[in-house]
Motif scaffolding. Structure first.
Motif, PDB file in Angstrom:
ATOM      1  N   MET A  88      -1.481  -0.917   3.171  1.00 55.82           N
ATOM      2  CA  MET A  88      -1.928   0.293   2.477  1.00 55.82           C
ATOM      3  C   MET A  88      -2.651  -0.050   1.179  1.00 55.82           C
ATOM      4  O   MET A  88      -3.627   0.592   0.813  1.00 55.82           O
ATOM      5  CB  MET A  88      -0.750   1.229   2.211  1.00 55.82           C
ATOM      6  CG  MET A  88      -0.103   1.787   3.473  1.00 55.82           C
ATOM      7  SD  MET A  88      -1.251   2.728   4.511  1.00 55.82           S
ATOM      8  CE  MET A  88      -1.681   1.519   5.754  1.00 55.82           C
ATOM      9  N   ASP A  89      -2.164  -1.076   0.474  1.00 54.81           N
ATOM     10  CA  ASP A  89      -2.856  -1.538  -0.732  1.00 54.81           C
ATOM     11  C   ASP A  89      -4.272  -2.008  -0.381  1.00 54.81           C
ATOM     12  O   ASP A  89      -5.235  -1.658  -1.057  1.00 54.81           O
ATOM     13  CB  ASP A  89      -2.096  -2.691  -1.393  1.00 54.81           C
ATOM     14  CG  ASP A  89      -0.781  -2.262  -2.011  1.00 54.81           C
ATOM     15  OD1 ASP A  89      -0.568  -1.053  -2.229  1.00 54.81           O
ATOM     16  OD2 ASP A  89       0.050  -3.154  -2.269  1.00 54.81           O
ATOM     17  N   ARG A 121       2.013   3.172  -5.546  1.00 58.92           N
ATOM     18  CA  ARG A 121       3.185   2.575  -4.902  1.00 58.92           C
ATOM     19  C   ARG A 121       4.409   3.011  -5.701  1.00 58.92           C
ATOM     20  O   ARG A 121       4.489   2.770  -6.904  1.00 58.92           O
ATOM     21  CB  ARG A 121       3.071   1.063  -4.883  1.00 58.92           C
ATOM     22  CG  ARG A 121       4.107   0.440  -3.964  1.00 58.92           C
ATOM     23  CD  ARG A 121       4.077  -1.051  -3.990  1.00 58.92           C
ATOM     24  NE  ARG A 121       3.045  -1.574  -3.108  1.00 58.92           N
ATOM     25  CZ  ARG A 121       3.109  -2.784  -2.584  1.00 58.92           C
ATOM     26  NH1 ARG A 121       4.129  -3.570  -2.850  1.00 58.92           N
ATOM     27  NH2 ARG A 121       2.141  -3.209  -1.805  1.00 58.92           N
ATOM     28  N   LEU A 140       4.654  -1.571   5.457  1.00 58.45           N
ATOM     29  CA  LEU A 140       3.213  -1.335   5.530  1.00 58.45           C
ATOM     30  C   LEU A 140       2.535  -1.366   4.160  1.00 58.45           C
ATOM     31  O   LEU A 140       1.320  -1.195   4.072  1.00 58.45           O
ATOM     32  CB  LEU A 140       2.941   0.023   6.183  1.00 58.45           C
ATOM     33  CG  LEU A 140       3.430   0.186   7.616  1.00 58.45           C
ATOM     34  CD1 LEU A 140       3.232   1.614   8.080  1.00 58.45           C
ATOM     35  CD2 LEU A 140       2.735  -0.791   8.535  1.00 58.45           C
ATOM     36  N   ALA A 141       3.284  -1.599   3.102  1.00 58.13           N
ATOM     37  CA  ALA A 141       2.730  -1.548   1.747  1.00 58.13           C
ATOM     38  C   ALA A 141       1.533  -2.480   1.544  1.00 58.13           C
ATOM     39  O   ALA A 141       0.513  -2.044   0.995  1.00 58.13           O
ATOM     40  CB  ALA A 141       3.814  -1.826   0.706  1.00 58.13           C
ATOM     41  N   THR A 169       2.734   4.812  -1.218  1.00 58.03           N
ATOM     42  CA  THR A 169       3.454   3.804  -0.455  1.00 58.03           C
ATOM     43  C   THR A 169       4.751   3.489  -1.177  1.00 58.03           C
ATOM     44  O   THR A 169       4.783   3.429  -2.401  1.00 58.03           O
ATOM     45  CB  THR A 169       2.617   2.509  -0.345  1.00 58.03           C
ATOM     46  OG1 THR A 169       1.314   2.822   0.110  1.00 58.03           O
ATOM     47  CG2 THR A 169       3.244   1.528   0.606  1.00 58.03           C
ATOM     48  N   ASP A 174       8.232  -0.632   1.641  1.00 61.36           N
ATOM     49  CA  ASP A 174       7.651  -0.278   2.928  1.00 61.36           C
ATOM     50  C   ASP A 174       6.993  -1.515   3.532  1.00 61.36           C
ATOM     51  O   ASP A 174       6.222  -2.203   2.865  1.00 61.36           O
ATOM     52  CB  ASP A 174       6.614   0.830   2.731  1.00 61.36           C
ATOM     53  CG  ASP A 174       6.129   1.452   4.022  1.00 61.36           C
ATOM     54  OD1 ASP A 174       6.142   0.770   5.071  1.00 61.36           O
ATOM     55  OD2 ASP A 174       5.730   2.626   3.985  1.00 61.36           O
ATOM     56  N   HIS A 225      -4.193   6.026  -5.075  1.00 59.80           N
ATOM     57  CA  HIS A 225      -3.126   5.297  -4.383  1.00 59.80           C
ATOM     58  C   HIS A 225      -2.051   4.924  -5.381  1.00 59.80           C
ATOM     59  O   HIS A 225      -2.351   4.481  -6.484  1.00 59.80           O
ATOM     60  CB  HIS A 225      -3.676   4.026  -3.725  1.00 59.80           C
ATOM     61  CG  HIS A 225      -2.632   3.244  -3.002  1.00 59.80           C
ATOM     62  ND1 HIS A 225      -2.189   2.028  -3.432  1.00 59.80           N
ATOM     63  CD2 HIS A 225      -1.941   3.525  -1.882  1.00 59.80           C
ATOM     64  CE1 HIS A 225      -1.264   1.580  -2.605  1.00 59.80           C
ATOM     65  NE2 HIS A 225      -1.095   2.475  -1.658  1.00 59.80           N
ATOM     66  N   HIS A 247       9.620   3.307   3.390  1.00 57.38           N
ATOM     67  CA  HIS A 247       8.814   4.225   4.179  1.00 57.38           C
ATOM     68  C   HIS A 247       9.590   5.540   4.353  1.00 57.38           C
ATOM     69  O   HIS A 247      10.780   5.539   4.579  1.00 57.38           O
ATOM     70  CB  HIS A 247       8.519   3.594   5.543  1.00 57.38           C
ATOM     71  CG  HIS A 247       7.519   4.332   6.335  1.00 57.38           C
ATOM     72  ND1 HIS A 247       6.166   4.162   6.138  1.00 57.38           N
ATOM     73  CD2 HIS A 247       7.650   5.235   7.329  1.00 57.38           C
ATOM     74  CE1 HIS A 247       5.521   4.940   6.987  1.00 57.38           C
ATOM     75  NE2 HIS A 247       6.390   5.602   7.720  1.00 57.38           N
TER      76      HIS A 247
END
Length: 66
Positions: free
Chosen positions: A12-13, A30, A8-9, A2, A6, A28, A36
């Protein structure tokens, strides 16, 4: 993977945490100072690092597949 900026971070986390809590193997990360789609735009070194990590993950995942 990610990007730090972003939108959406946070989701996603959370997804990574929920999958890990359910026993799913999760990797995962970041990436700092990215948004993004960071694998397709500068900084090139960061994009390249992410693409290498994707390739390594796929290599390991498919290592045992006939």
């Amino acid at each position: 993977m990610t990007g730090e900026y972003d939108t959406l971070a946070p989701e996603m986390d959370r997804l990574a945490q929920e999958l890990a809590a359910a026993g799913v193997p999760v990797t995962h990360r970041r990436f700092a100072q990215t948004d993004h789609g960071f694998t397709h735009e500068p900084p090139v070194a960061t994009a390249r690092e992410a693409i290498v990590l994707i390739g390594e993950h796929l290599r390991v995942a498919f290592a045992g597949v006939p």
